[in-house]
Design a protein around this motif. Structure first.
Motif, PDB file in Angstrom:
ATOM      1  N   HIS A 274       0.851  -1.193   0.000  1.00  0.00           N
ATOM      2  CA  HIS A 274       0.000   0.000   0.000  1.00  0.00           C
ATOM      3  C   HIS A 274       0.891   1.249   0.000  1.00  0.00           C
ATOM      4  O   HIS A 274       1.860   1.294   0.748  1.00  0.00           O
ATOM      5  CB  HIS A 274      -0.887   0.005   1.249  1.00  0.00           C
ATOM      6  CG  HIS A 274      -2.026   0.966   1.162  1.00  0.00           C
ATOM      7  ND1 HIS A 274      -1.840   2.324   1.206  1.00  0.00           N
ATOM      8  CD2 HIS A 274      -3.353   0.782   1.002  1.00  0.00           C
ATOM      9  CE1 HIS A 274      -3.012   2.927   1.090  1.00  0.00           C
ATOM     10  NE2 HIS A 274      -3.953   2.011   0.965  1.00  0.00           N
ATOM     11  N   PRO A 275       0.560   2.222  -0.833  1.00  0.00           N
ATOM     12  CA  PRO A 275       1.448   3.399  -0.902  1.00  0.00           C
ATOM     13  C   PRO A 275       1.648   4.097   0.450  1.00  0.00           C
ATOM     14  O   PRO A 275       2.698   4.690   0.685  1.00  0.00           O
ATOM     15  CB  PRO A 275       0.766   4.333  -1.911  1.00  0.00           C
ATOM     16  CG  PRO A 275      -0.513   3.690  -2.313  1.00  0.00           C
ATOM     17  CD  PRO A 275      -0.506   2.274  -1.844  1.00  0.00           C
ATOM     18  N   CYS A 287      -4.869   9.369   1.258  1.00  0.00           N
ATOM     19  CA  CYS A 287      -5.502   8.687   0.135  1.00  0.00           C
ATOM     20  C   CYS A 287      -6.964   9.095   0.104  1.00  0.00           C
ATOM     21  O   CYS A 287      -7.637   9.054   1.137  1.00  0.00           O
ATOM     22  CB  CYS A 287      -5.450   7.170   0.311  1.00  0.00           C
ATOM     23  SG  CYS A 287      -3.807   6.498   0.130  1.00  0.00           S
ATOM     24  N   TYR A 299       0.665  13.559  -1.191  1.00  0.00           N
ATOM     25  CA  TYR A 299       1.815  13.355  -0.302  1.00  0.00           C
ATOM     26  C   TYR A 299       2.588  14.658  -0.172  1.00  0.00           C
ATOM     27  O   TYR A 299       2.725  15.394  -1.153  1.00  0.00           O
ATOM     28  CB  TYR A 299       2.669  12.267  -0.943  1.00  0.00           C
ATOM     29  CG  TYR A 299       4.072  12.095  -0.411  1.00  0.00           C
ATOM     30  CD1 TYR A 299       4.349  11.093   0.509  1.00  0.00           C
ATOM     31  CD2 TYR A 299       5.116  12.888  -0.861  1.00  0.00           C
ATOM     32  CE1 TYR A 299       5.640  10.908   0.980  1.00  0.00           C
ATOM     33  CE2 TYR A 299       6.412  12.711  -0.393  1.00  0.00           C
ATOM     34  CZ  TYR A 299       6.668  11.719   0.524  1.00  0.00           C
ATOM     35  OH  TYR A 299       7.941  11.537   0.983  1.00  0.00           O
TER      36      TYR A 299
ATOM     37  N   PRO B 275       9.690   8.062  -3.158  1.00  0.00           N
ATOM     38  CA  PRO B 275       8.293   7.605  -3.295  1.00  0.00           C
ATOM     39  C   PRO B 275       7.915   7.181  -4.713  1.00  0.00           C
ATOM     40  O   PRO B 275       7.049   6.320  -4.883  1.00  0.00           O
ATOM     41  CB  PRO B 275       7.465   8.808  -2.826  1.00  0.00           C
ATOM     42  CG  PRO B 275       8.416   9.918  -2.534  1.00  0.00           C
ATOM     43  CD  PRO B 275       9.783   9.365  -2.482  1.00  0.00           C
ATOM     44  N   SER B 278       7.986   3.266  -5.752  1.00  0.00           N
ATOM     45  CA  SER B 278       6.946   2.283  -5.437  1.00  0.00           C
ATOM     46  C   SER B 278       5.620   2.573  -6.136  1.00  0.00           C
ATOM     47  O   SER B 278       4.587   2.031  -5.764  1.00  0.00           O
ATOM     48  CB  SER B 278       6.757   2.178  -3.921  1.00  0.00           C
ATOM     49  OG  SER B 278       6.473   3.432  -3.368  1.00  0.00           O
ATOM     50  N   VAL B 279       5.654   3.418  -7.150  1.00  0.00           N
ATOM     51  CA  VAL B 279       4.459   3.631  -7.969  1.00  0.00           C
ATOM     52  C   VAL B 279       4.469   2.578  -9.066  1.00  0.00           C
ATOM     53  O   VAL B 279       5.330   2.598  -9.941  1.00  0.00           O
ATOM     54  CB  VAL B 279       4.442   5.052  -8.570  1.00  0.00           C
ATOM     55  CG1 VAL B 279       3.298   5.210  -9.552  1.00  0.00           C
ATOM     56  CG2 VAL B 279       4.366   6.084  -7.461  1.00  0.00           C
ATOM     57  N   TYR B 299      -0.642  11.266  -6.573  1.00  0.00           N
ATOM     58  CA  TYR B 299      -0.661   9.880  -7.052  1.00  0.00           C
ATOM     59  C   TYR B 299      -2.089   9.503  -7.422  1.00  0.00           C
ATOM     60  O   TYR B 299      -3.037   9.904  -6.739  1.00  0.00           O
ATOM     61  CB  TYR B 299      -0.148   9.017  -5.902  1.00  0.00           C
ATOM     62  CG  TYR B 299      -0.374   7.535  -6.010  1.00  0.00           C
ATOM     63  CD1 TYR B 299       0.649   6.695  -6.459  1.00  0.00           C
ATOM     64  CD2 TYR B 299      -1.584   6.961  -5.632  1.00  0.00           C
ATOM     65  CE1 TYR B 299       0.452   5.319  -6.527  1.00  0.00           C
ATOM     66  CE2 TYR B 299      -1.782   5.586  -5.698  1.00  0.00           C
ATOM     67  CZ  TYR B 299      -0.765   4.777  -6.143  1.00  0.00           C
ATOM     68  OH  TYR B 299      -0.947   3.427  -6.214  1.00  0.00           O
TER      69      TYR B 299
END
Lengths: 434, 434
Positions: A274-275, A287, A299, B275, B278-279, B299
């Motif tokens: 999970h991001p 989110c 973010y 970051p 991990s996309v 995101y």
């Protein structure tokens, strides 16, 4: 005659206030190009005019009397960055009564009196913006109001407190103990001398009240947010979490199913895919799940002088544009939907449980039977000896169950003679399939 | 007499157009509460009126003649979701001449003619919004224009093409080969039959032209974006990247130093602590760095019927609000700053190099000497035998160097008799300290 400039009354001249003055003065030309108006700081409310300050040249603007801002007809906009709730609220309301637009970074105030202040603003055609109150450097409120305007938000979930995320990240990375990391955080200025508001989840709860009020358009009170803090999280919890593929985060959750909502702040095991699991240190991330758009994440820095001041000045630009266009009072919508809170039988989640039990034959069978009797099926179970000998440690992760079923099972569990201690119980958030 | 409703002319009735109609009809009440106006779809431009469609009930609105929308005085807003550049541009400009506001999801059009269209719109007091053209489900354009209005954006970096990110994620996760994964992606509909535009980076370049034009307020042409695609990335590159702690991503980069800018799209090794690393899958993410706010990231889904349609309808709400307030034509600012492009001696980055050399004594010394002679210091070096025998493989990561120094060193390297082949050369992006 068209106006050529706008005057700002600044309430508070601490780090954020200083940042606002710095940005407004450094970006004069850009701000003028964007708004067509000169923006000037007209007066600054302080507690002590004699205090030595890092930013000089503004001494003549200082006042210790709030009325000099509220009742100055030349001041169009009040920026409140001094904090405080009960003593600050009447000042904000008085400024609105005087037709002044308000920008505030005050989450404590907006979490408690947000609906009242938004209503007063709407009645007086005033703008009230408060982007800086939640996740300072992330334009999340604007996104909720504008970008999701045609969508229906069903879930907001995030890391909205930098102090606790710093502590949990460090505990996870270094296998360190909570109290030890808290002390370090205090030394570094990431945690306050009295850290209660952060570590017990109250600060995060305020932000979730603000987010859910705005995102669901329902007036959520602070005391309607279920809150658990991080002070009881142990190294063992983090280690077991890792073993199972999770990081522990203090997650704010606001969820809507049909028309019923739940809002909470609690330590949650977030799956590594999970991001949110890879948001570390003092960073914040939220989110937002919209029915149409699906999963999005925002973010950025959660606090800090410049990020927070930047959010304030962005709001300032919006207010100034609105003034020029004569369209104030329509930005942040006062909540208008009826509030229905979920009862515990309608809150569903996976849970992680860690307990110490007597190390006798048949104990695990007894416990799993208890769960089965309470309609709880288990996804993972780990049993191992606890500190060599008569006790065993059982760690288990359930499938999705209702909070009522969980609480009932916990009640029975505590009553069983083989149960020595229920060490911890956390929500579990799985990763997204991507 | 105040207006009670607004009429939309929809150009294009494919997946996105269908999504727009679905959302507008499903959210009528919410849209009315937000804008105070009824929003109706008035006409829909299609190629073939007889085609069978998934959404029925709109047959009477269909037309094959664009003029019926452009010159219909009852239509206030044109939503263009049919694509195309040269044949679409005159329709958009004609609609603007007729005083109609335009919302488009057309990145090809906006990447090439964005500045011209924005200028025409400003002259005619019309709104032009195009949130859906970049990273469909992420409100990134709005964030750039509004939330960063008081900040100075110095860097935008991100994953703005879902197809290539899907392919690279899968190659990384499964150790699979590019051509094999591409075939699978085509079967699943994640890549087109002719994937050139995606895999060679052109689609991402269009989005970076749009982002940098808006974020830097400078008119960036598509041919000013340096582009490299992913079709030459091998399993070996990915494996070496992992060994060194990086994931390979197709990164768009727009950077401003002093007043000079560089814009590029190229495969980049991104450190796992960043970051963006991990996309995964078809998701998009854009990091925006503001002088004041620091690092932020947005995101979300990069494409898809509903996310894209949602972005279109968000723009629609903004336009309708602006209409009601009589303030159209001031949203997206036409670029007004002078453009200065960096020369290669001012573009700095770390680089990853992989090459096959003769396996003789002193080769590594020779090569490292060459780098030293060209002012390039090395951060990491790996040497190992290549397919058993006379050749060796050298992988190295440089410290930050200028692109000119890199190109010069590559030139000399190719000339050395011990060099068999330079296999790959990628930018390297380190993680953030958090």
């Amino acid at each position: 005659m068209e106006r050529k400039s706008v005057n700002v009354g600044l309430m508070g001249f601490g780090t954020v206030g200083t940042g606002v003055v710095r940005i407004v003065s450094a970006h004069q030309e850009d701000l003028f190009k964007q708004t067509g108006l000169r923006i000037g700081i007209h007066k600054i409310l302080v507690k002590n005019k004699e205090k030595k300050r890092s930013l000089t040249g503004y001494e003549q603007l200082l006042t210790t009397n709030a009325d000099e801002i509220i009742y100055d007809p030349e001041i169009d906009i009040v920026i409140e960055v001094m904090g405080g709730v009960e003593q600050t609220k009447p000042l904000i309301l008085a400024a609105i009564q005087q037709g002044k637009h308000v920008i505030t970074a005050n989450k404590d105030l907006m979490a408690v009196y947000g609906a009242e202040i938004l209503n007063a603003a709407q009645e007086n055609n005033c703008d009230v913006f408060y982007e800086a109150s939640v996740a300072g450097g992330i334009p999340i409120l604007r996104a909720l109001v504008e970008s999701f305007s045609s969508d229906r938000i069903t879930k907001m979930m995030g890391i909205v407190n930098g102090t606790t995320n710093y502590i949990l990240s460090k505990m996870s990375r270094e296998g360190a103990d909570y109290h030890q990391v808290l002390k370090e955080a205090q030394k570094l200025g990431y945690a306050e001398a009295d850290p209660t508001s952060d570590v017990e989840g109250l600060d995060a709860a305020r932000k979730m009240a603000i987010l859910s009020t705005l995102g669901f358009r329902v007036p959520v009170n602070l005391d309607e947010v279920d809150v658990k803090g991080i002070s009881h999280i142990s190294r063992e919890d983090i280690a077991y979490g890792k073993k199972l593929g999770y990081e522990i985060k203090l997650l704010g959750l606001a969820q809507r199913d049909d028309d019923e909502i739940e809002v909470s702040v609690e330590p949650t095991l977030v799956h590594k895919s999970h991001p949110l699991a890879s948001v570390n240190g003092v960073f914040n991330a939220v989110c937002v799940h919209g029915e149409a758009v699906g999963e999005t994440m925002f973010y950025g820095p959660g606090a800090g002088e410049l990020p927070t001041a930047t959010a304030v000045v962005s709001d300032l630009v919006t207010v100034v544009k609105n003034m020029k266009l004569g369209v104030n009072g329509r930005g942040m919508v006062a909540p208008y939907k009826e509030k229905k809170l979920k009862t515990d039988d309608k809150k569903f989640s996976k849970y992680f449980l860690r307990m110490v039990v007597a190390d006798k034959r048949g104990v695990l069978a007894k416990i799993t039977q208890l769960f089965a009797d309470n309609h709880i099926s288990l996804a993972q179970v780990i049993q191992q000896p606890h500190h060599g000998g008569e006790h065993a440690e059982i760690v288990l992760v359930t499938h999705k169950i209702s909070k009522r079923d969980l609480d009932l099972a916990l009640l029975y569990l505590r009553d069983m003679d083989v149960t020595k201690e229920i060490k911890s119980c956390f929500r579990v958030e799985e990763g997204e399939e991507k």
